[in-house]
Design a protein around this motif. Structure first.
Motif, PDB file in Angstrom:
ATOM      1  N   THR A  33      36.197  34.539  33.520  1.00 32.29           N
ATOM      2  CA  THR A  33      35.021  34.935  34.286  1.00 32.29           C
ATOM      3  C   THR A  33      35.290  36.266  34.962  1.00 32.29           C
ATOM      4  N   ALA A  34      34.317  37.161  34.882  1.00 32.31           N
ATOM      5  CA  ALA A  34      34.381  38.462  35.552  1.00 32.31           C
ATOM      6  C   ALA A  34      33.404  38.425  36.720  1.00 32.31           C
ATOM      7  N   GLU A  35      33.891  38.848  37.895  1.00 30.33           N
ATOM      8  CA  GLU A  35      33.012  38.900  39.063  1.00 30.33           C
ATOM      9  C   GLU A  35      33.664  39.725  40.166  1.00 30.33           C
ATOM     10  N   ARG A  36      32.865  40.603  40.768  1.00 34.61           N
ATOM     11  CA  ARG A  36      33.285  41.393  41.932  1.00 34.61           C
ATOM     12  C   ARG A  36      34.707  41.918  41.830  1.00 34.61           C
ATOM     13  N   GLU A  99      41.301  45.287  31.088  1.00 32.73           N
ATOM     14  CA  GLU A  99      40.604  45.917  32.196  1.00 32.73           C
ATOM     15  C   GLU A  99      39.111  46.012  31.920  1.00 32.73           C
ATOM     16  N   CYS A 100      38.361  46.188  32.987  1.00 28.56           N
ATOM     17  CA  CYS A 100      36.930  46.439  32.869  1.00 28.56           C
ATOM     18  C   CYS A 100      36.765  47.914  32.514  1.00 28.56           C
ATOM     19  N   HIS A 101      36.029  48.189  31.454  1.00 29.63           N
ATOM     20  CA  HIS A 101      35.826  49.577  31.043  1.00 29.63           C
ATOM     21  C   HIS A 101      34.389  50.038  31.297  1.00 29.63           C
ATOM     22  N   ARG A 102      33.641  49.245  32.026  1.00 30.85           N
ATOM     23  CA  ARG A 102      32.251  49.592  32.338  1.00 30.85           C
ATOM     24  C   ARG A 102      32.124  49.687  33.852  1.00 30.85           C
ATOM     25  N   MET A 103      31.709  50.833  34.362  1.00 32.50           N
ATOM     26  CA  MET A 103      31.605  51.036  35.804  1.00 32.50           C
ATOM     27  C   MET A 103      30.729  49.933  36.407  1.00 32.50           C
ATOM     28  N   CYS A 104      31.315  49.172  37.330  1.00 32.48           N
ATOM     29  CA  CYS A 104      30.615  48.010  37.879  1.00 32.48           C
ATOM     30  C   CYS A 104      30.549  48.023  39.400  1.00 32.48           C
ATOM     31  N   GLY A 105      31.006  49.093  40.020  1.00 33.72           N
ATOM     32  CA  GLY A 105      30.934  49.187  41.478  1.00 33.72           C
ATOM     33  C   GLY A 105      32.179  49.816  42.069  1.00 33.72           C
ATOM     34  N   ALA A 106      32.261  49.789  43.403  1.00 31.92           N
ATOM     35  CA  ALA A 106      33.319  50.483  44.140  1.00 31.92           C
ATOM     36  C   ALA A 106      34.730  49.996  43.797  1.00 31.92           C
ATOM     37  N   PHE A 110      40.099  48.497  40.104  1.00 33.96           N
ATOM     38  CA  PHE A 110      41.091  47.461  40.390  1.00 33.96           C
ATOM     39  C   PHE A 110      40.909  46.239  39.499  1.00 33.96           C
ATOM     40  N   MET A 111      39.913  46.256  38.640  1.00 37.93           N
ATOM     41  CA  MET A 111      39.558  45.091  37.828  1.00 37.93           C
ATOM     42  C   MET A 111      40.426  45.043  36.587  1.00 37.93           C
ATOM     43  N   ARG A 112      41.569  44.338  36.709  1.00 43.12           N
ATOM     44  CA  ARG A 112      42.554  44.262  35.630  1.00 43.12           C
ATOM     45  C   ARG A 112      43.151  42.867  35.542  1.00 43.12           C
ATOM     46  N   GLY A 113      43.751  42.599  34.394  1.00 39.06           N
ATOM     47  CA  GLY A 113      44.474  41.359  34.173  1.00 39.06           C
ATOM     48  C   GLY A 113      45.566  41.597  33.148  1.00 39.06           C
ATOM     49  N   VAL A 114      46.301  40.533  32.798  1.00 33.62           N
ATOM     50  CA  VAL A 114      47.440  40.643  31.892  1.00 33.62           C
ATOM     51  C   VAL A 114      47.361  39.560  30.823  1.00 33.62           C
ATOM     52  N   LEU A 115      47.600  39.960  29.572  1.00 34.06           N
ATOM     53  CA  LEU A 115      47.740  39.031  28.455  1.00 34.06           C
ATOM     54  C   LEU A 115      49.196  39.094  28.016  1.00 34.06           C
ATOM     55  N   LYS A 116      49.895  37.955  28.086  1.00 31.74           N
ATOM     56  CA  LYS A 116      51.293  37.898  27.666  1.00 31.74           C
ATOM     57  C   LYS A 116      51.360  37.177  26.328  1.00 31.74           C
ATOM     58  N   VAL A 117      52.013  37.821  25.362  1.00 29.36           N
ATOM     59  CA  VAL A 117      52.236  37.235  24.049  1.00 29.36           C
ATOM     60  C   VAL A 117      53.727  36.935  23.950  1.00 29.36           C
TER      61      VAL A 117
END
Length: 125
Positions: A33-36, A99-106, A110-117
């Motif tokens: 889920t993506a939010e804020r 990461e979020c690549h679409r401008m979604c606000g201020a 900082f909208m990032r996460g990690v996928l570990k393989v």
């Protein structure tokens, strides 16, 4: 070498390439889920050779989802407008940032996460 096939479901991305062993016939589903300015969960772990289907949903506005270092990139529609799906397989062991690549606000940057393989043996790289 990895190859990419793009198929539209709402938005579907398949990353494929040479991985150890044969992938399972049914993908493991991971809902994100993506939010804020955050993804939840912000960390996903998969095994080398595993097929994982990411189901990406927004609880607010439209967001992007890009797996850095690959060509996987989808737009997550705003709340109530559907789900974006990315099917991942063939990734080499390591840590990938998403990461979020679409401008979604201020707080967008900082909208990032990690996928570990992890290797098929289960030992972290």
């Amino acid at each position: 070498m990895r190859t990419l096939a793009l198929v539209m479901l709402l938005t579907t991305t398949t990353l494929s390439g040479g991985g150890a062993g044969q992938p399972q016939s049914t993908p493991r589903i991971v809902e994100i889920t993506a939010e804020r300015f955050e993804f939840w969960p912000a960390e996903v772990t998969m095994s080398e050779g595993e097929v994982v289907e990411l189901r990406l949903r927004s609880d607010d506005t439209a967001h992007g989802f890009r797996l850095v270092g690959t060509t996987t990139s989808v737009v997550i529609p705003k709340r109530g407008k559907g789900v974006a799906t990315a099917t991942l397989t063939g990734l080499t062991p390591g840590t990938y940032t998403f990461e979020c690549h679409r401008m979604c606000g201020a707080g967008h940057h900082f909208m990032r996460g990690v996928l570990k393989v992890v290797p098929a043996t289960g030992v972290a790289p």
